[in-house]
Structures are given as C-alpha cells and as structure tokens.
Write a protein that holds these residues in place. Structure first.
Motif, PDB file in Angstrom:
ATOM      1  N   GLY A   2       2.412   1.685   7.474  1.00 58.42           N
ATOM      2  CA  GLY A   2       2.452   2.470   6.617  1.00 58.42           C
ATOM      3  C   GLY A   2       3.447   3.647   7.992  1.00 58.42           C
ATOM      4  O   GLY A   2       4.281   4.183   7.679  1.00 58.42           O
ATOM      5  N   VAL A   3       3.142   3.899   9.276  1.00 54.51           N
ATOM      6  CA  VAL A   3       3.250   4.599  10.069  1.00 54.51           C
ATOM      7  C   VAL A   3       4.802   4.528  10.176  1.00 54.51           C
ATOM      8  O   VAL A   3       5.988   4.765  10.617  1.00 54.51           O
ATOM      9  CB  VAL A   3       2.847   5.756  11.091  1.00 54.51           C
ATOM     10  CG1 VAL A   3       3.362   6.011  11.984  1.00 54.51           C
ATOM     11  CG2 VAL A   3       1.843   6.215  10.611  1.00 54.51           C
ATOM     12  N   ALA A   4       4.619   3.283  10.827  1.00 51.39           N
ATOM     13  CA  ALA A   4       5.757   1.933  11.711  1.00 51.39           C
ATOM     14  C   ALA A   4       7.280   1.419  10.873  1.00 51.39           C
ATOM     15  O   ALA A   4       8.159   1.871  11.485  1.00 51.39           O
ATOM     16  CB  ALA A   4       5.327   1.310  12.680  1.00 51.39           C
ATOM     17  N   GLY A  23       1.416  -1.282   0.340  1.00 51.80           N
ATOM     18  CA  GLY A  23      -0.177  -0.196   0.249  1.00 51.80           C
ATOM     19  C   GLY A  23       1.262   1.241   0.019  1.00 51.80           C
ATOM     20  O   GLY A  23       0.362   2.255  -0.514  1.00 51.80           O
ATOM     21  N   HIS A  24       1.900   1.074   0.470  1.00 55.41           N
ATOM     22  CA  HIS A  24       3.231   2.037   0.926  1.00 55.41           C
ATOM     23  C   HIS A  24       3.301   2.766  -0.412  1.00 55.41           C
ATOM     24  O   HIS A  24       4.031   3.747  -0.579  1.00 55.41           O
ATOM     25  CB  HIS A  24       4.096   2.056   1.034  1.00 55.41           C
ATOM     26  CG  HIS A  24       4.932   1.408   0.955  1.00 55.41           C
ATOM     27  ND1 HIS A  24       4.709  -0.611   1.219  1.00 55.41           N
ATOM     28  CD2 HIS A  24       6.093   1.082   0.523  1.00 55.41           C
ATOM     29  CE1 HIS A  24       5.754  -0.941   0.992  1.00 55.41           C
ATOM     30  NE2 HIS A  24       6.209  -0.534   0.464  1.00 55.41           N
ATOM     31  N   THR A  25       3.557   2.057  -1.720  1.00 51.21           N
ATOM     32  CA  THR A  25       3.727   2.406  -3.201  1.00 51.21           C
ATOM     33  C   THR A  25       2.851   3.435  -4.124  1.00 51.21           C
ATOM     34  O   THR A  25       3.151   3.596  -4.871  1.00 51.21           O
ATOM     35  CB  THR A  25       4.461   1.199  -3.943  1.00 51.21           C
ATOM     36  OG1 THR A  25       2.660   0.396  -4.167  1.00 51.21           O
ATOM     37  CG2 THR A  25       5.312  -0.252  -2.703  1.00 51.21           C
ATOM     38  N   MET A  32       5.867   6.789   7.220  1.00 50.89           N
ATOM     39  CA  MET A  32       5.109   7.300   6.184  1.00 50.89           C
ATOM     40  C   MET A  32       4.639   8.525   7.247  1.00 50.89           C
ATOM     41  O   MET A  32       4.514   8.023   8.103  1.00 50.89           O
ATOM     42  CB  MET A  32       4.042   6.644   5.620  1.00 50.89           C
ATOM     43  CG  MET A  32       4.543   5.743   4.855  1.00 50.89           C
ATOM     44  SD  MET A  32       3.046   4.849   3.988  1.00 50.89           S
ATOM     45  CE  MET A  32       2.447   6.141   3.205  1.00 50.89           C
ATOM     46  N   GLU A  33       4.107   9.638   6.543  1.00 49.96           N
ATOM     47  CA  GLU A  33       3.899  10.661   7.545  1.00 49.96           C
ATOM     48  C   GLU A  33       1.743   9.819   8.098  1.00 49.96           C
ATOM     49  O   GLU A  33       1.809   9.467   6.797  1.00 49.96           O
ATOM     50  CB  GLU A  33       3.123  11.981   6.788  1.00 49.96           C
ATOM     51  CG  GLU A  33       4.712  12.900   6.631  1.00 49.96           C
ATOM     52  CD  GLU A  33       4.263  13.776   6.174  1.00 49.96           C
ATOM     53  OE1 GLU A  33       2.853  14.632   5.671  1.00 49.96           O
ATOM     54  OE2 GLU A  33       5.094  14.139   6.073  1.00 49.96           O
ATOM     55  N   ILE A  79     -13.798  -6.051   8.734  1.00 48.78           N
ATOM     56  CA  ILE A  79     -12.172  -5.921   7.140  1.00 48.78           C
ATOM     57  C   ILE A  79     -12.410  -4.750   6.963  1.00 48.78           C
ATOM     58  O   ILE A  79     -10.255  -4.174   7.020  1.00 48.78           O
ATOM     59  CB  ILE A  79     -12.380  -6.758   5.676  1.00 48.78           C
ATOM     60  CG1 ILE A  79     -12.595  -8.547   6.385  1.00 48.78           C
ATOM     61  CG2 ILE A  79     -12.060  -6.565   4.982  1.00 48.78           C
ATOM     62  CD1 ILE A  79     -13.308  -9.053   5.408  1.00 48.78           C
ATOM     63  N   LEU A  80     -12.863  -3.569   7.168  1.00 52.32           N
ATOM     64  CA  LEU A  80     -13.090  -2.703   6.660  1.00 52.32           C
ATOM     65  C   LEU A  80     -11.730  -1.583   7.931  1.00 52.32           C
ATOM     66  O   LEU A  80     -11.093  -0.936   7.526  1.00 52.32           O
ATOM     67  CB  LEU A  80     -14.175  -1.876   6.091  1.00 52.32           C
ATOM     68  CG  LEU A  80     -13.729   0.380   6.302  1.00 52.32           C
ATOM     69  CD1 LEU A  80     -13.059   0.208   4.597  1.00 52.32           C
ATOM     70  CD2 LEU A  80     -15.122   0.593   6.943  1.00 52.32           C
ATOM     71  N   VAL A  81     -12.130  -1.924   8.732  1.00 53.16           N
ATOM     72  CA  VAL A  81     -11.816  -1.302  10.750  1.00 53.16           C
ATOM     73  C   VAL A  81     -10.627  -1.618  10.617  1.00 53.16           C
ATOM     74  O   VAL A  81      -9.805  -0.973  10.958  1.00 53.16           O
ATOM     75  CB  VAL A  81     -12.834  -1.718  11.494  1.00 53.16           C
ATOM     76  CG1 VAL A  81     -12.514  -1.352  12.548  1.00 53.16           C
ATOM     77  CG2 VAL A  81     -13.715  -0.532  11.411  1.00 53.16           C
ATOM     78  N   ILE A  82     -10.168  -3.088  10.185  1.00 47.10           N
ATOM     79  CA  ILE A  82      -9.173  -3.638  10.473  1.00 47.10           C
ATOM     80  C   ILE A  82      -7.724  -3.056   9.385  1.00 47.10           C
ATOM     81  O   ILE A  82      -6.677  -3.046   9.713  1.00 47.10           O
ATOM     82  CB  ILE A  82      -9.527  -5.516  10.277  1.00 47.10           C
ATOM     83  CG1 ILE A  82     -10.206  -6.512  11.810  1.00 47.10           C
ATOM     84  CG2 ILE A  82      -8.459  -6.161  10.542  1.00 47.10           C
ATOM     85  CD1 ILE A  82     -10.460  -7.195  11.785  1.00 47.10           C
ATOM     86  N   ASN A  83      -8.304  -3.178   8.014  1.00 49.79           N
ATOM     87  CA  ASN A  83      -7.626  -2.855   7.177  1.00 49.79           C
ATOM     88  C   ASN A  83      -6.915  -1.285   7.416  1.00 49.79           C
ATOM     89  O   ASN A  83      -5.795  -0.810   6.915  1.00 49.79           O
ATOM     90  CB  ASN A  83      -8.079  -2.733   6.025  1.00 49.79           C
ATOM     91  CG  ASN A  83      -8.330  -4.150   4.915  1.00 49.79           C
ATOM     92  OD1 ASN A  83      -7.329  -4.868   5.736  1.00 49.79           O
ATOM     93  ND2 ASN A  83      -8.644  -4.465   3.867  1.00 49.79           N
ATOM     94  N   VAL A  84      -8.335  -0.429   7.606  1.00 49.39           N
ATOM     95  CA  VAL A  84      -7.496   1.342   8.349  1.00 49.39           C
ATOM     96  C   VAL A  84      -7.040   0.983   9.447  1.00 49.39           C
ATOM     97  O   VAL A  84      -5.907   2.059   9.165  1.00 49.39           O
ATOM     98  CB  VAL A  84      -8.858   1.957   8.596  1.00 49.39           C
ATOM     99  CG1 VAL A  84      -8.593   3.389   8.458  1.00 49.39           C
ATOM    100  CG2 VAL A  84     -10.085   2.186   6.813  1.00 49.39           C
ATOM    101  N   VAL A  85      -6.637   0.633  10.492  1.00 49.99           N
ATOM    102  CA  VAL A  85      -5.961   0.533  11.311  1.00 49.99           C
ATOM    103  C   VAL A  85      -4.633   0.022  11.273  1.00 49.99           C
ATOM    104  O   VAL A  85      -3.958  -0.154  11.455  1.00 49.99           O
ATOM    105  CB  VAL A  85      -6.636  -0.155  12.697  1.00 49.99           C
ATOM    106  CG1 VAL A  85      -5.615  -0.439  13.710  1.00 49.99           C
ATOM    107  CG2 VAL A  85      -8.272  -0.001  13.123  1.00 49.99           C
ATOM    108  N   GLY A  86      -4.906  -1.531  10.293  1.00 55.67           N
ATOM    109  CA  GLY A  86      -3.564  -1.994  10.421  1.00 55.67           C
ATOM    110  C   GLY A  86      -2.879  -1.399   9.295  1.00 55.67           C
ATOM    111  O   GLY A  86      -1.161  -1.245   9.400  1.00 55.67           O
ATOM    112  N   GLY A  87      -3.284  -0.880   8.260  1.00 55.48           N
ATOM    113  CA  GLY A  87      -2.330   0.088   7.340  1.00 55.48           C
ATOM    114  C   GLY A  87      -1.775   1.485   8.011  1.00 55.48           C
ATOM    115  O   GLY A  87      -0.320   1.509   7.778  1.00 55.48           O
TER     116      GLY A  87
END
Length: 699
Positions: A227-229, A100-102, A233-234, A215-223
């Motif tokens: 991304g940050v850790a 997702g970061h790409t 990413m900002e 799955i929506l909630v898990i994907n947002v939190v997991g992303g």
C-alpha cells in the motif's frame, strides 16, 4: 460402431456412481488450483461460504454418530478441510495484496463482513478476537482432542489381543458364526486404525492454527509495504485498510477451523454407543430432579444477594425448579402405571385352590433347565429382546453340529428363591451348575498374563474357574488394555451353559434322542439302519454305546461308520463296552486327529511294561470292573496326574497310550482324578502316525 462405443463410454463416465467417485479428485484439484490461479471476489465468497457450510455439516454429523467408527472417514475429512482453508488463505492473500487499495470489498463480501460488521471495523478488537479464537482452537480444543486420540489409540492397540480372544471365545462357544467373527475382527482392526489416524490428523489442525497466525502477520506487513510503496497510500490508511482485510480473512478461516476442531473432540471423546451426543447430553445431565432442585436453590440464594443480577438468577432458578417438579411428577405417574399394570387376582386363586387335583398337575421334569433370579429376567425375556435367548439358540445349534445329535431344548424360568443376580443350570431337575451375573457390567477374566489389577467385585469365571472381576462398563477398555478377557453378562451365562452341556453330553442323549438320530440317518441310509435296529441290536444297547463315546468327549457325527461297525460286530456280542471299543477302533483316525491335529507325530504317556502286566492280571482276575490294589492305585493316580500336568505345561494334550485290554479300565479309573487326561488304545492309532513316548508311568 466406434462412435456409439464412445457415446456409451461418456454415459458411463458421467453416471451417478462415477460422479461420486470423481468428486474427491475434483475437489482436491480445485483446492490446488486455488493456490496457483487468481480468483475473483465472487468466487472467494462462494468458496468461503462453502467452507463454513462443510464445517457445520461435519459438526452435525459428529453429533449424530453413535460410535466413532460410524464416521470413520473423519481423519480424511480433517485433512481435506484443512487443505481447503489453507488454499483459501493463499487465494485471499493474493486478492488482498493485489486489490486491497481499491476498498474494503477487494477480497469479497464475506471477508468484508467479517472485518467490519463482526468486529465493528476496529482493528484492535479484530486482532484480539482473532488471537482468542486461535488460542481456543490451538491450546484448548485441538490439544485436548489430540491427547484423547493419542490415549485412545494406545489403549485400543493394547486391548486388541483381549478383544480377539473374546471373539474367539464367542466363536468357540457357538455364540457367533464365522461371518460375525470376521466382521468383529475387522471392526477391532478398523477401530485401532481410526484412533491412530485421528492421533495424526489432529496435528493438521494444530499446524493450521500456527499457519493462521503467521499468515496474519505476513498479510499485515505485506499489505503495508504494497500500500505505501506501490500505491502511495498514507501509512495510517494502509494500516487500517489492509489490517481489516487481513483480520476478516483470518476470522473467516478460523471460525470453520474451530468448528472442525470441536467436531474432532466430540468424535474421540464420546463414550458408549446407545444414542447420539445430543440425546446422551440431555438424558444424563437433566435426568435427576434432585440435582436440578439443588442447583435452583443455589441460584435462588445468589439471586437474593444485594447487588447481584437478581432477575436473571431468580428466573433461571424458577425454570430449573419447574423442570424438576415436572420430571418428578412424570416419574410418579410412571410408577403408578406400573403398579396398576399387574392387578392381583385373589378370587381366581381362591377358586383354583378348591379344585380337585388332576394329571394336569403332574408336570414332567425338564431335561435341561435354566433358572434365573429376577434381575436376570430381562436377559431371557422375549418381549424385551433378551440377548441370552439368541445366544442359547446359537449354542444349541453349534452343539448339534459339533457333537452329532440335537439335545433337548433349554427350558428357562424365573426362580424367586434364588438371589437377584443368581442363576442355576439343572439336568433332569438336579443342579449341575450355578453362578451370578450382573447385567450392565462386564466380567474381566484373568487368563494368567494380565499387567495389573482391576477394581470391582472379585469372583471366578463360572465356566472354567479362572479368577475374574465384575467391572463397570466404563472400565471395559481399561480391562482390555491390561490383558483381561472381557465379556458381558449374557455371554458369561451362555458360556457356562455351553460348558455344562458339552460336559454332560452323554446324559442328554436319551432314548428319544437316539430314536430321532436313527430316523435322521435313515433318510439317507434306510437299509443300514433297518438291518441293525432292532433286528440285530436293541435300541437301548445302541444308546449305551453312544453314551460311552460321549462320556470320553468323542462326537458321534460319523454315525455311518458307527452303525456299520455295530452291524459287523453286534451279531457276535451284545456287550456295550466291547461294542464301544470296536467303534473307537473304527473312529481311531478321527480320535487321534482331534487330539493331535495335522500329520505330525503324537506325543503320549505310556505305562512301564511291568505295570502293564500287573494291571493286566488285575483285569483278568477282577472281570470287567477289575481290582487294583489300593497302594498301587494311589501310586498310579499320583504319577499319571504328574505326567499329565507336565504335558499340559509343555502345551501338549495329556494322552495316555495303553494296551487294548486296559483302556476301558484305566479310562474309567482315571476320569475323576485326572479329568483332562485322554486314554487311547494302541489299536486306535492309525499306522500313518508316528508315536513318541515323552513320559512313562511306573518307570
């Protein structure tokens, strides 16, 4: 040789039929593999597109089915498509978190399109749209379809006994054969299984909607965490990028889920099987010009109000008004064509009125006739493929198979003197039965154990006199669920006609039918027939013997035994009653078997010995007719009727066992007052059957 056999096995394995058989297992293996193996972005695009295509195919198939059982595999399809969406969610989640970061196309172009173009790249709009789609699917469509399937499953199970009874009634009446009865029973069982499976399969869609939200909630939190850790990413950039990818993933999965749910609702909510859903929708909603005129008027009034979108309202009002005018004109043209299709012929009628009478004007009376009112004409019109015609042919064939001779054909004609929905059955010009039938409605017959009343036109079953009610077609399943036996109008008339024919079989056996029966037997046993008729026994005596048998519901299929018995005893007597008694003795095994199937003991009613002596003296003093004292006759009728009723209440056939010399007298004497009672003689009971006397008349 071994290599050639292997080549043949491979060819057989990859044949078209085997490829179809392997399609479902390969699809399930692919779905399971997607949950475990990482997929490239292009593969995700292919599978997401395939998911959308398969959901559209399911929706279109559901729209074009005429009845739910035409799409009996739908519960399985529901399970497979749900599993496919969940496996795609797992695969896309893996791709989003890994890549997702790409950029926005990390999980493929399909997810990118749904995340950017459909919601304008706005995460808030995307979340709202996703939640709305999920609520529509979960709360509205899936819940409603599940409720319909649940109620349909319960009503279908409750209605199964009534449907089975209706099938058995049609089979016994000769309206259908064994194969058709077996097919209908299988269809009834399959219908119950289908609604039960749909009731359970609807839970798959509900669970899928809940899984989509999680799955929506898990994907947002997991992303955000990934991304940050892991990719430094900002927070705002990670939030925007991963949220859009997650929303695109959720939308591309929820849209096919919504389509499949709509298909499920269409399958379980449709009523009737006279066309697909599209045809029913157009025919029933846009078939009344008055409704469209009123709607156009309301829209026009709203369009004239200041501040309203006048152009839109007036445009739609004009379109509906034009459609109503067009339909009204087409209806008028059709009515005019119908009037001109049957021109009057007054000149020809006037010429015919002045012609001399001739023998052509003398028409013979029909042996068996059916007269119908004008509203029942479509049921017997050959050009309109009248259902009653097929049933009459079937019951006439079954009559010949069960009774043993071919009755005269049923002559059908319309009678304007009858009420529109009335019919009557005639035997040699004399009415022997009548009733009413309502095409398009169903007769719900109360067999005696229904669980509730039905609204409709109260009446009685014309064949057996049971209480019944005419109901609309929409209440058919409800009547089944309450325990009623539900039959259509043509079945009502056919069953009544069959009952009347069976009860008047002796009147239908004329001299011509007797001669045709002898000629039929002579094909296999020419010498047997030649030695009996007319050398030893006149044809009219043979006809009367057979009529005596038919009057007491004894079929004459075993004509070989009948002819042999007559050939043995006819040289000594020409009395039809005595000959009929001899034939009954020869057919005793079949008579008892018909009354008491199997090899168990027979439960009968007997006469008290003193009463037997009195009746024997009356028989001896009165000759063939006998003379019973009025008081004794009244007592005999009352006690015999009571004993017969008790037998029927116990589920046993009412059978009176009497001495040989009394059988004919009592059978004729009791026939009118106790029509269900069968009177048999001691000599007619085979030695292999045990007799048990359960009631005594005169004791």
């Amino acid at each position: 040789m071994a290599s050639n056999e292997n080549v043949l096995d491979l060819k057989h394995l990859f044949s078209l039929s085997n490829i179809r058989q392997l399609a479902a297992p390969l699809l399930l293996l692919t779905v399971l593999a997607m949950m475990v193996l990482p997929l490239p972005a292009f593969a995700l695009d292919v599978f997401f597109t395939f998911n959308i295509a398969i959901s559209m195919m399911v929706l279109l198939v559901a729209m074009y089915t005429r009845k739910p059982l035409d799409f009996s595999v739908f519960p399985t399809v529901l399970l497979v498509t749900t599993l496919l969406r969940l496996s795609l969610n797992v695969a896309s989640t893996r791709a989003v978190l890994l890549h997702g970061h790409t950029g926005p196309d990390a999980a493929g172009k399909v997810i990118e399109a749904f995340g950017h173009f459909l919601v304008g790249g706005n995460t808030a709009v995307g979340i709202v749209v996703f939640v709305i789609l999920t609520v529509i699917n979960f709360v509205v469509i899936t819940k409603g379809a599940g409720r319909i399937a649940e109620v349909g499953a319960r009503f279908t199970l409750d209605a199964m006994p009534g449907k089975q009874m209706a099938i058995d009634a049609d089979l016994n009446a000769g309206l259908i054969d064994d194969k058709e009865a077996k097919r209908r029973r299988a269809e009834v069982a399959q219908e119950a299984d289908f609604y039960g499976a749909m009731d359970g399969a609807s839970k798959f869609v509900r669970g899928d909607a809940v899984a989509g939200i999680l799955i929506l909630v898990i994907n947002v939190v997991g992303g955000l965490i990934v991304g940050v850790a892991q990719h430094d990413m900002e927070f705002s950039r990670a939030m925007s990028q991963y949220t859009l990818l997650t929303i695109g993933d959720g939308l591309v999965a929820q849209l096919p889920a919504l389509i499949i749910s709509v298909a499920a609702g269409m399958v379980v909510s449709r009523v009737g099987d006279d066309g697909d859903i599209g045809a029913q929708f157009v025919n029933q909603l846009f078939n009344n010009p008055v409704v469209m005129v009123l709607t156009a008027t309301i829209l026009a009034v709203l369009g004239l109000i200041p501040g309203m979108p006048n152009m839109v309202f007036l445009l739609l009002a004009s379109a509906l008004g034009g459609l109503a005018w067009y339909m009204n004109r087409k209806s008028a043209e059709a009515a005019a064509d119908k009037e001109t299709a049957t021109p009057a012929q007054p000149v020809a009628q006037a010429v015919e009125a002045h012609q001399e009478a001739s023998w052509e004007d003398v028409t013979p009376v029909d042996v068996l006739g059916l007269e119908v009112g004008y509203r029942l004409i479509p049921m017997v019109d050959k050009s309109q493929d009248g259902e009653l015609l097929k049933r009459i042919r079937g019951l006439r064939k079954k009559f010949a198979q069960d009774i043993g001779f071919l009755a005269a054909p049923v002559h059908i004609r319309d009678n304007l003197e009858l009420r529109p929905n009335a019919y009557r059955i005639t035997l040699k010009g004399v009415e022997i039965g009548n009733g009413e039938a309502y095409p398009g409605q169903f007769l719900a017959i109360n067999p005696g154990r229904v669980s509730g009343p039905l609204p409709g036109n109260m009446t009685k079953d014309p064949a057996f006199g049971l209480p019944a009610v005419w109901v609309e077609s929409t209440r058919r399943e409800h009547a089944h669920a309450l325990g009623y036996t539900v039959v259509d109008a043509s079945t009502v008339v056919a069953t009544h006609l069959n009952h009347v024919i069976m009860s008047h079989a002796s009147d239908l056996l004329g001299r011509q039918e007797t001669q045709a029966l002898l000629e039929h037997i002579a094909k296999d046993s020419p010498k047997l027939v030649e030695d009996l008729v007319p050398k030893v026994l006149p044809l009219h005596v043979l006809q009367r013997v057979l009529q005596y048998l038919l009057e007491e519901s004894i079929n004459i299929r075993d004509m070989r035994s009948i002819v042999e018995t007559l050939a043995e005893h006819a040289p000594r007597t020409q009395d039809a009653v005595e000959l009929a008694s001899r034939v009954r003795m020869a057919l005793g095994r079949a008579i008892v078997q018909q009354l008491f199937p199997g090899s168990a003991e027979i439960d009968v009613i007997a006469l008290e010995p003193g009463l037997e002596r009195i009746l024997g003296q009356a028989m001896a003093s009165g000759g063939e007719g006998g003379a019973i004292e009025p008081g004794l006759a009244d007592t005999l009728l009352r006690e015999t009727a009571g004993a017969a009723q008790r037998q029927e209440d116990l589920g046993l056939p009412p059978v009176l066992l009497v001495p040989n010399n009394l059988r004919w007298l009592l059978a004729r004497f009791l026939r009118r007052s106790v029509p269900n009672l069968k009177v048999i003689a001691h000599s007619e009971v085979p030695e292999s059957r045990n007799i048990r006397v359960v009631a005594v008349v005169g004791g």
